[in-house]
Design an enzyme around this catalytic site. Structure first.
Site, short mmCIF file in Angstrom:
data_model
loop_
_atom_site.label_atom_id
_atom_site.label_comp_id
_atom_site.label_asym_id
_atom_site.label_seq_id
_atom_site.Cartn_x
_atom_site.Cartn_y
_atom_site.Cartn_z
N GLY A 9 0.83 -1.19 0.00
CA GLY A 9 0.00 0.00 0.00
C GLY A 9 0.87 1.24 0.00
N LYS A 76 -2.12 -3.63 7.50
CA LYS A 76 -2.88 -3.05 8.60
C LYS A 76 -2.73 -3.92 9.84
CE LYS A 76 -4.74 0.44 6.33
NZ LYS A 76 -4.43 1.84 6.67
N LYS A 178 4.46 8.01 18.69
CA LYS A 178 3.76 8.01 17.40
C LYS A 178 2.30 7.62 17.59
CE LYS A 178 2.99 7.85 12.92
NZ LYS A 178 3.51 6.74 12.10
N ASN A 182 -1.15 9.73 16.65
CA ASN A 182 -2.29 9.18 15.91
C ASN A 182 -3.59 9.31 16.70
OD1 ASN A 182 -0.82 8.38 13.65
ND2 ASN A 182 -0.34 6.37 14.49
N SER A 247 -5.30 12.09 7.76
CA SER A 247 -4.83 10.92 8.49
C SER A 247 -5.05 9.64 7.68
CB SER A 247 -5.54 10.80 9.83
OG SER A 247 -6.89 10.40 9.66
N SER A 248 -4.29 8.60 8.03
CA SER A 248 -4.48 7.30 7.39
C SER A 248 -5.88 6.77 7.65
CB SER A 248 -3.43 6.31 7.88
OG SER A 248 -3.51 6.13 9.28
N GLU A 260 -7.81 1.27 11.37
CA GLU A 260 -7.01 0.70 12.44
C GLU A 260 -7.34 1.32 13.79
OE1 GLU A 260 -2.75 -0.57 10.98
OE2 GLU A 260 -3.11 1.50 10.33
#
Length: 302
Positions: A9, A76, A178, A182, A247-248, A260
């Site tokens: 990805g 993921k 990190k 998130n 954001s992801s 996630e």
């Protein structure tokens, strides 16, 4: 070096593409649309400094792999165990396995499945799959890797490919820092479909971010992780540094993919419950994303 990217990805294609461009033999394992595009036209690596079509090899499963020197696991978090099982029979004792995943426990979970050491890596990159076989880089790209016997050689390899990398003496602190970033932004960006820049301009958002961060820091410290005192100030400055970043989690929701969130804010909620620490803001953010997922997918979200 023979490199396998498990989970081709946005993250896997970016770092795998840079290693490919540096002359390494890279095989990408991913979903059918990306695999077909990569095999037909090569990987389109579209970065801030160059745009290049790279001849590459891709497949939808690991049966094509022999015994790579290096494996980058970029799936993921919910797919960690499945990815680990797919590597059975494909690892040599000296194969380096790196987890380039969100969350704080993927390396341990992966190692438990494959019976092989896994080096955790913290990723600082803004990238997206802009189309089949097309990875677009928005900024950043540095890595922080856990210390191991192989880490110095791996760091030299990544640096030679133009990837900034540091070896972290306390990788748990780096992983949790990190994760807390998130927890601050991913859910809000996803639910509102908003980039980081204008987020804090909305009244009350700064307070929500602050509470989410404070809860997560309390949980991390209760787990024995040495979170720096200035982390909240750093986090509140991120929207000014990365104003256009989505954001992801926002990218996942926009594509109708599972997020996630259970491994981000949800991890803080679970650990908080174990430790007797209240995490109502993180729970609310987790639930908001799960509700948005249900609305997008039109089905029950567990």
């Amino acid at each position: 070096m023979q490199v396998a990217v498990i989970g081709a990805g946005a993250v896997g294609c970016y770092y795998g593409g840079l290693l490919l461009r540096a002359g390494h033999d890279v095989t990408f394992i991913g979903r059918q649309p990306h695999v077909d595009a990569i095999n037909a036209h090569g990987l389109l690596l579209d970065t801030k400094s160059f745009k290049d079509h790279l001849p590459a090899r891709a497949a939808t499963d690991t049966s094509v792999l022999a015994a790579p020197d290096l494996v980058l696991v970029c799936v993921k978090s919910a797919d960690t165990e499945t990815a680990g099982r797919s590597l059975a029979g494909h690892l040599r004792p000296d194969t380096a396995v790196l987890s380039l995943q969100n969350g704080v426990d993927n390396a341990q979970r992966l190692s438990a499945v494959i019976g092989h050491a896994v080096i955790p890596v913290v990723v600082y990159v803004g990238s997206e799959m802009a189309g089949p076989g097309h990875v677009r880089h928005h900024g950043g790209g540095d890595l922080s890797i856990g210390r191991s016997a192989a880490s110095n050689a791996l760091a030299e390899m990544f640096q030679a490919a133009g990837i900034g990398i540091t070896i972290a003496d306390d990788i748990d602190k780096t992983l949790w820092s990190k994760l807390i970033i998130n927890c601050a932004f991913n859910a809000l960006s996803a639910v509102a479909n908003i980039s980081y820049g204008p987020m804090l301009e909305v009244e009350g958002t700064r307070d929500v971010v602050t509470r989410a961060v404070q809860e997560a820091i309390s949980v991390a410290r209760a787990c024995g992780v040495a979170i720096p005192d200035d982390l909240l100030a750093h986090i509140l400055n991120i929207p000014a540094i990365m104003p256009n970043q989505m954001s992801s989690t926002a990218q996942d929701l926009a594509r109708g993919k599972p997020s996630e969130i259970d491994f981000l804010n949800g991890h803080v909620v679970r650990k908080g419950a174990e430790l007797g620490i209240a995490t109502p803001t993180n729970q609310a953010l987790q639930v908001m994303v799960k509700l948005a997922q249900r609305g997008k997918q039109g089905r029950r979200v567990d």
